[in-house]
Design a protein around this motif. Sequence first.
Motif, PDB file in Angstrom:
ATOM      1  N   MET A 108       0.830  -1.199   0.000  1.00 12.34           N
ATOM      2  CA  MET A 108       0.000   0.000   0.000  1.00 12.34           C
ATOM      3  C   MET A 108       0.868   1.255   0.000  1.00 12.34           C
ATOM      4  O   MET A 108       0.621   2.207  -0.757  1.00 12.34           O
ATOM      5  N   ILE A 109       1.918   1.260   0.834  1.00  9.22           N
ATOM      6  CA  ILE A 109       2.821   2.409   0.894  1.00  9.22           C
ATOM      7  C   ILE A 109       3.530   2.590  -0.441  1.00  9.22           C
ATOM      8  O   ILE A 109       3.674   3.707  -0.954  1.00  9.22           O
ATOM      9  N   LEU A 110       3.983   1.479  -1.039  1.00 11.96           N
ATOM     10  CA  LEU A 110       4.684   1.551  -2.312  1.00 11.96           C
ATOM     11  C   LEU A 110       3.769   2.086  -3.406  1.00 11.96           C
ATOM     12  O   LEU A 110       4.190   2.889  -4.252  1.00 11.96           O
ATOM     13  N   ALA A 111       2.504   1.654  -3.396  1.00  7.50           N
ATOM     14  CA  ALA A 111       1.551   2.170  -4.381  1.00  7.50           C
ATOM     15  C   ALA A 111       1.327   3.664  -4.185  1.00  7.50           C
ATOM     16  O   ALA A 111       1.231   4.428  -5.153  1.00  7.50           O
ATOM     17  N   ARG A 112       1.287   4.085  -2.926  1.00  9.87           N
ATOM     18  CA  ARG A 112       1.108   5.513  -2.629  1.00  9.87           C
ATOM     19  C   ARG A 112       2.320   6.314  -3.120  1.00  9.87           C
ATOM     20  O   ARG A 112       2.177   7.381  -3.709  1.00  9.87           O
ATOM     21  N   VAL A 113       3.510   5.772  -2.882  1.00 14.00           N
ATOM     22  CA  VAL A 113       4.736   6.465  -3.299  1.00 14.00           C
ATOM     23  C   VAL A 113       4.846   6.504  -4.816  1.00 14.00           C
ATOM     24  O   VAL A 113       5.237   7.522  -5.399  1.00 14.00           O
ATOM     25  N   SER A 114       4.505   5.389  -5.486  1.00 10.59           N
ATOM     26  CA  SER A 114       4.676   5.313  -6.936  1.00 10.59           C
ATOM     27  C   SER A 114       3.777   6.286  -7.688  1.00 10.59           C
ATOM     28  O   SER A 114       4.031   6.587  -8.849  1.00 10.59           O
ATOM     29  N   ALA A 115       2.724   6.763  -7.035  1.00  9.65           N
ATOM     30  CA  ALA A 115       1.870   7.759  -7.676  1.00  9.65           C
ATOM     31  C   ALA A 115       2.574   9.109  -7.779  1.00  9.65           C
ATOM     32  O   ALA A 115       2.206   9.944  -8.603  1.00  9.65           O
ATOM     33  N   THR A 116       3.599   9.316  -6.947  1.00 15.26           N
ATOM     34  CA  THR A 116       4.297  10.601  -6.922  1.00 15.26           C
ATOM     35  C   THR A 116       5.712  10.504  -7.469  1.00 15.26           C
ATOM     36  O   THR A 116       6.211  11.441  -8.082  1.00 15.26           O
ATOM     37  N   TYR A 117       6.368   9.361  -7.238  1.00 14.95           N
ATOM     38  CA  TYR A 117       7.764   9.202  -7.634  1.00 14.95           C
ATOM     39  C   TYR A 117       7.925   8.014  -8.580  1.00 14.95           C
ATOM     40  O   TYR A 117       7.205   7.016  -8.472  1.00 14.95           O
ATOM     41  N   ALA A 118       8.896   8.117  -9.490  1.00 10.24           N
ATOM     42  CA  ALA A 118       9.323   6.950 -10.247  1.00 10.24           C
ATOM     43  C   ALA A 118      10.009   5.988  -9.275  1.00 10.24           C
ATOM     44  O   ALA A 118      10.572   6.417  -8.269  1.00 10.24           O
ATOM     45  N   LEU A 119      10.005   4.704  -9.587  1.00 12.05           N
ATOM     46  CA  LEU A 119      10.506   3.701  -8.656  1.00 12.05           C
ATOM     47  C   LEU A 119      11.913   3.215  -9.017  1.00 12.05           C
ATOM     48  O   LEU A 119      12.307   2.112  -8.647  1.00 12.05           O
ATOM     49  N   ASP A 120      12.675   4.040  -9.732  1.00 15.51           N
ATOM     50  CA  ASP A 120      14.055   3.680 -10.022  1.00 15.51           C
ATOM     51  C   ASP A 120      14.972   4.412  -9.052  1.00 15.51           C
ATOM     52  O   ASP A 120      14.520   5.056  -8.101  1.00 15.51           O
ATOM     53  N   VAL A 121      16.298   4.296  -9.243  1.00 17.68           N
ATOM     54  CA  VAL A 121      17.239   4.912  -8.314  1.00 17.68           C
ATOM     55  C   VAL A 121      17.046   6.420  -8.247  1.00 17.68           C
ATOM     56  O   VAL A 121      17.103   7.025  -7.172  1.00 17.68           O
ATOM     57  N   ASP A 122      16.785   7.050  -9.392  1.00 20.62           N
ATOM     58  CA  ASP A 122      16.612   8.514  -9.400  1.00 20.62           C
ATOM     59  C   ASP A 122      15.344   8.947  -8.680  1.00 20.62           C
ATOM     60  O   ASP A 122      15.292  10.060  -8.162  1.00 20.62           O
ATOM     61  N   HIS A 123      14.328   8.120  -8.652  1.00 17.88           N
ATOM     62  CA  HIS A 123      13.029   8.361  -8.005  1.00 17.88           C
ATOM     63  C   HIS A 123      12.557   9.813  -8.160  1.00 17.88           C
ATOM     64  O   HIS A 123      12.179  10.474  -7.209  1.00 17.88           O
ATOM     65  N   ARG A 124      12.560  10.282  -9.414  1.00 18.67           N
ATOM     66  CA  ARG A 124      12.150  11.660  -9.669  1.00 18.67           C
ATOM     67  C   ARG A 124      10.639  11.821  -9.548  1.00 18.67           C
ATOM     68  O   ARG A 124       9.878  10.857  -9.663  1.00 18.67           O
ATOM     69  N   LEU A 125      10.239  13.053  -9.349  1.00 14.35           N
ATOM     70  CA  LEU A 125       8.820  13.353  -9.204  1.00 14.35           C
ATOM     71  C   LEU A 125       8.085  13.179 -10.527  1.00 14.35           C
ATOM     72  O   LEU A 125       8.621  13.515 -11.598  1.00 14.35           O
ATOM     73  N   ARG A 126       6.891  12.671 -10.443  1.00 17.86           N
ATOM     74  CA  ARG A 126       6.069  12.530 -11.640  1.00 17.86           C
ATOM     75  C   ARG A 126       5.339  13.852 -11.916  1.00 17.86           C
ATOM     76  O   ARG A 126       4.873  14.509 -10.974  1.00 17.86           O
ATOM     77  N   PRO A 127       5.227  14.258 -13.170  1.00 18.74           N
ATOM     78  CA  PRO A 127       4.484  15.487 -13.501  1.00 18.74           C
ATOM     79  C   PRO A 127       3.054  15.404 -12.992  1.00 18.74           C
ATOM     80  O   PRO A 127       2.420  14.349 -13.052  1.00 18.74           O
ATOM     81  N   ASP A 128       2.568  16.535 -12.455  1.00 18.42           N
ATOM     82  CA  ASP A 128       1.198  16.538 -11.929  1.00 18.42           C
ATOM     83  C   ASP A 128       0.301  17.567 -12.607  1.00 18.42           C
ATOM     84  O   ASP A 128      -0.844  17.761 -12.187  1.00 18.42           O
ATOM     85  N   GLY A 129       0.824  18.244 -13.640  1.00 19.86           N
ATOM     86  CA  GLY A 129       0.016  19.229 -14.352  1.00 19.86           C
ATOM     87  C   GLY A 129      -0.197  20.512 -13.593  1.00 19.86           C
ATOM     88  O   GLY A 129      -0.947  21.374 -14.035  1.00 19.86           O
ATOM     89  N   SER A 130       0.455  20.652 -12.448  1.00 19.76           N
ATOM     90  CA  SER A 130       0.282  21.851 -11.632  1.00 19.76           C
ATOM     91  C   SER A 130       1.635  22.413 -11.212  1.00 19.76           C
ATOM     92  O   SER A 130       2.144  23.352 -11.825  1.00 19.76           O
ATOM     93  N   GLU A 131       2.240  21.806 -10.198  1.00 23.56           N
ATOM     94  CA  GLU A 131       3.509  22.318  -9.696  1.00 23.56           C
ATOM     95  C   GLU A 131       4.720  21.551 -10.207  1.00 23.56           C
ATOM     96  O   GLU A 131       5.830  22.075 -10.178  1.00 23.56           O
ATOM     97  N   ILE A 132       4.528  20.318 -10.640  1.00 26.07           N
ATOM     98  CA  ILE A 132       5.635  19.500 -11.114  1.00 26.07           C
ATOM     99  C   ILE A 132       5.546  19.417 -12.641  1.00 26.07           C
ATOM    100  O   ILE A 132       4.579  18.880 -13.181  1.00 26.07           O
TER     101      ILE A 132
END
Length: 469
Positions: free
Chosen positions: A140-164
Amino acid sequence: MTAVRVRELFGSTIGVPVVTLLWGSSWLIGDLVVDQRWILVPLWGVLAVVWTAARSPGRGSAAAARVLRIWRAIDPLLAALLVQAVLFRMPATLVIPALIFASLAATFWLLERASGPVLVAFASVFLLFGVVVPRAFEAMILARVSATYALDVDHRLRPDGSEINTDSARFRGEATDLSDEEFVVIFLGDSFTFGFSLAYDDSYPYRFEAIAAEHGCEPRVRAVNMGWTSSSPLLALRLLRQVGYRYRPDLIVYGLDMTDFHDDLRYEWRLREQREYDFDSVAVAERWIAAELPIASRALPAFRAVTSQLRGVDRSAAVELLAGLKVPGPEERFFVTGRSLDETRPAIELGVMKNLAGIERHGREVLGAPFALVVYPRAYQYSDRESARNWEKGYEPLGRYVREPFRYFAEVADTLAYPVIDILPAFESSDRFPLYFGNDPHWTEQGADVAARAIFEGLLARGLLPCRG
């Protein structure tokens, strides 16, 4: 029949076999907290001697049999003690170890005396709460995190159409929205740069932009916030190489956090081993509780006392990287402020300093922009009052070595190809409080403002901004 044979083989004891299994499993799950060999060898030796004597005719057989009966009576306590010594570190309080010990002892007592149905029920409850629920919680935590971050080493933020935006920057717009007439400053760093728990305009890069506007800088200064949680110089360099040219920066600033020294080494190892980013589901849960359930967050210290021990079970204490250097484990993210500079200098120079030099070189040779380094303090490096209830751990407030990184940069500043701006004095001299959240280690709005003003003044004094003094 099987149960009878098992009891006969083990001499009516479960403590020693359990610890043996734990020792064997350590080859699969990584180094455990204690080297168990010094425990196992004498215990198996004593058990073998007593068991053999009890079953051999002779004067000592009766005494050995009595020893075995006593051993059987105290075996649950022995097993609990052994598991406690093998798996768990003792926290500061005695309550948690006592509860763990009592639970283990009761468990082994039950296993020794319970009937078949009770054992089945016990095993079912253990599987449910010891395996199924934790795995479901982690998923559940991983699914929550994956909605915001990529799951590779860089774990960059995913675009959200607003601030990212599409380059994973916390920037309302795209690179094409910046004009050639504007003075663009790219801010790199981790969650402090990103502005964890802060509104967009309250993060320090955009406070910096507002301060520059107050000073009437010409051309207009524009900030681009390329910080994200748990970033580091290595990951920032990778992002800068991929997207930095699109922003045509006039200045690049990196905000160095005390976790960067550890993170750079771990990320380099993960990239070399082709492993993904290791999300700490417990830490994510603690952050969520602290942010969303402030009342429940009061129980976090006790919760953390247990989870910090459990994490040591399945994570190795160190990983070899680069010239035999030992990279501290997750529990030592702040090793640069917990050890002497003489001990940490090789790790500093093989990780952070190498990658900061890479950022400076890429900015100068490819982007045509100067680079400046900002070194900022954590609360524990100058105060025992700030952020006293935060979820983070691994450091001692005002400890002996907490300022070693600042001492390092004071020693090497004149040899570097870029300026170093130390903003520790700005935090020490500020009369504003609090500068950090009480239950979270990050800056409040006031803390981000103090940082932004100190950085602006530092860059201005070095002639790196198009502003009048």
